[in-house]
Design a protein around this motif. Structure first.
Motif, PDB file in Angstrom:
ATOM      1  N   LEU A  75      -8.400  -6.148   0.059  1.00 28.72           N
ATOM      2  CA  LEU A  75      -7.829  -5.097  -0.928  1.00 28.72           C
ATOM      3  C   LEU A  75      -6.617  -5.179  -1.099  1.00 28.72           C
ATOM      4  O   LEU A  75      -6.206  -4.712  -2.124  1.00 28.72           O
ATOM      5  CB  LEU A  75      -8.433  -3.467  -0.321  1.00 28.72           C
ATOM      6  N   LYS A  76      -5.886  -5.379   0.021  1.00 29.85           N
ATOM      7  CA  LYS A  76      -4.207  -5.484  -0.028  1.00 29.85           C
ATOM      8  C   LYS A  76      -3.909  -6.455  -1.147  1.00 29.85           C
ATOM      9  O   LYS A  76      -3.129  -6.389  -2.028  1.00 29.85           O
ATOM     10  CB  LYS A  76      -3.691  -5.698   1.141  1.00 29.85           C
ATOM     11  N   SER A 133      10.575  -2.587   7.197  1.00 30.24           N
ATOM     12  CA  SER A 133       9.752  -1.982   5.792  1.00 30.24           C
ATOM     13  C   SER A 133       8.623  -1.339   6.320  1.00 30.24           C
ATOM     14  O   SER A 133       7.750  -1.115   5.592  1.00 30.24           O
ATOM     15  CB  SER A 133       9.551  -3.155   4.979  1.00 30.24           C
ATOM     16  N   ASN A 134       8.543  -0.660   7.539  1.00 32.34           N
ATOM     17  CA  ASN A 134       7.606   0.320   7.825  1.00 32.34           C
ATOM     18  C   ASN A 134       7.943   1.781   7.725  1.00 32.34           C
ATOM     19  O   ASN A 134       8.979   2.132   8.315  1.00 32.34           O
ATOM     20  CB  ASN A 134       7.153  -0.032   9.338  1.00 32.34           C
ATOM     21  N   TYR A 135       6.908   2.551   7.565  1.00 39.28           N
ATOM     22  CA  TYR A 135       7.096   4.004   7.257  1.00 39.28           C
ATOM     23  C   TYR A 135       6.085   4.674   8.228  1.00 39.28           C
ATOM     24  O   TYR A 135       4.761   4.582   8.003  1.00 39.28           O
ATOM     25  CB  TYR A 135       6.902   4.500   5.822  1.00 39.28           C
ATOM     26  N   GLU A 186       2.920  -0.436   6.321  1.00 36.84           N
ATOM     27  CA  GLU A 186       3.980  -1.273   5.903  1.00 36.84           C
ATOM     28  C   GLU A 186       4.048  -0.813   4.437  1.00 36.84           C
ATOM     29  O   GLU A 186       3.466  -1.052   3.473  1.00 36.84           O
ATOM     30  CB  GLU A 186       3.427  -2.594   5.903  1.00 36.84           C
ATOM     31  N   ILE A 187       5.296  -0.070   4.223  1.00 39.86           N
ATOM     32  CA  ILE A 187       5.463   0.401   2.766  1.00 39.86           C
ATOM     33  C   ILE A 187       6.300  -0.439   1.700  1.00 39.86           C
ATOM     34  O   ILE A 187       6.174  -0.202   0.604  1.00 39.86           O
ATOM     35  CB  ILE A 187       6.148   1.640   2.866  1.00 39.86           C
ATOM     36  N   GLY A 188       6.881  -1.473   2.281  1.00 39.22           N
ATOM     37  CA  GLY A 188       7.912  -2.329   1.632  1.00 39.22           C
ATOM     38  C   GLY A 188       7.073  -2.856   0.640  1.00 39.22           C
ATOM     39  O   GLY A 188       7.524  -2.930  -0.694  1.00 39.22           O
ATOM     40  N   TYR A 189       6.044  -3.453   0.742  1.00 42.37           N
ATOM     41  CA  TYR A 189       5.092  -4.063  -0.318  1.00 42.37           C
ATOM     42  C   TYR A 189       4.933  -3.355  -1.448  1.00 42.37           C
ATOM     43  O   TYR A 189       5.137  -3.797  -2.489  1.00 42.37           O
ATOM     44  CB  TYR A 189       3.738  -4.454   0.274  1.00 42.37           C
TER      45      TYR A 189
END
Length: 205
Positions: A88-89, A144-146, A150-153
């Motif tokens: 899915l990612k 880039s983690n929230y 992993e929100i950066g992507y």
């Protein structure tokens, strides 16, 4: 009552960014005011929550609050599911535009609009908790983690589409004044996040 509101909310009825931001501002006030936070913890219904917000100068409807909560949970749940499902990612990250991304989300049971996705990602990017700063060879110097996501992507993808503004000082065009309102380089469409000034930049000896 999340499932109740998820089924009840009329998704054809749209709330705007003004309402979204007003609820964010109220929740930010709550975090800064211990007494208000304690009062909020004692509310037993959405109506008493709304009433407390109104007393403190923030007027919004139960439907608006439910829309805000349900929509955000839908987006975060999609990101969480994508972390657990590489297929899915990969499919989401391969989206050519935000409309294709939204279509994939809907096919997996997640309902939100392009605007709502952009508002959440802009909020995260501008928060004191995360910022990505690239060096001259494109390496990320900050995390880039929230939380556990992993929100950066997703921020980078939305920047590529043009729905999340870049930093003001990057790739600024020659004459931004004569541009349309969707131009991400206009002053009201770009920013330096609060956290930008608190970063420890990595120096190479």
């Amino acid at each position: 009552m999340y499932l109740y509101w998820k089924e009840r909310l009329p998704f054809h009825q749209t709330f705007d960014h003004y309402v979204w931001q007003k609820i964010i501002d109220f929740l930010a006030l709550v975090e800064q005011n211990f007494f208000l936070k304690a009062q909020l913890g004692e509310t037993e219904s959405i109506e008493s929550f709304i009433n407390l917000a109104k007393i403190n100068g923030y007027n919004f409807t139960p439907e608006a609050l439910a829309w805000f909560v349900v929509t955000r949970k839908q987006i975060w749940d999609l990101f969480d599911t994508a972390q657990k499902m590489p297929s899915l990612k990969e499919k989401l990250l391969a989206s050519k535009n935000p409309q294709q991304f939204i279509k994939i989300a809907i096919n997996h049971g997640y309902q939100f609009s392009v605007d709502e996705l952009a508002w959440l990602l802009i909020e995260v990017k501008g928060s004191p908790e995360i910022v990505s700063i690239n060096n001259s060879v494109g390496e990320i110097l900050t995390v880039s983690n929230y939380g556990r996501i992993e929100i950066g992507y997703w921020i980078w993808l939305a920047e590529d589409w043009g729905i999340v503004p870049p930093f003001c000082h990057l790739n600024k065009p020659g004459n931004p004044i004569n541009q349309n309102i969707r131009n991400p380089f206009l002053l009201d469409q770009c920013f330096l996040p609060k956290s930008y000034f608190n970063q420890r930049l990595i120096s190479v000896a």
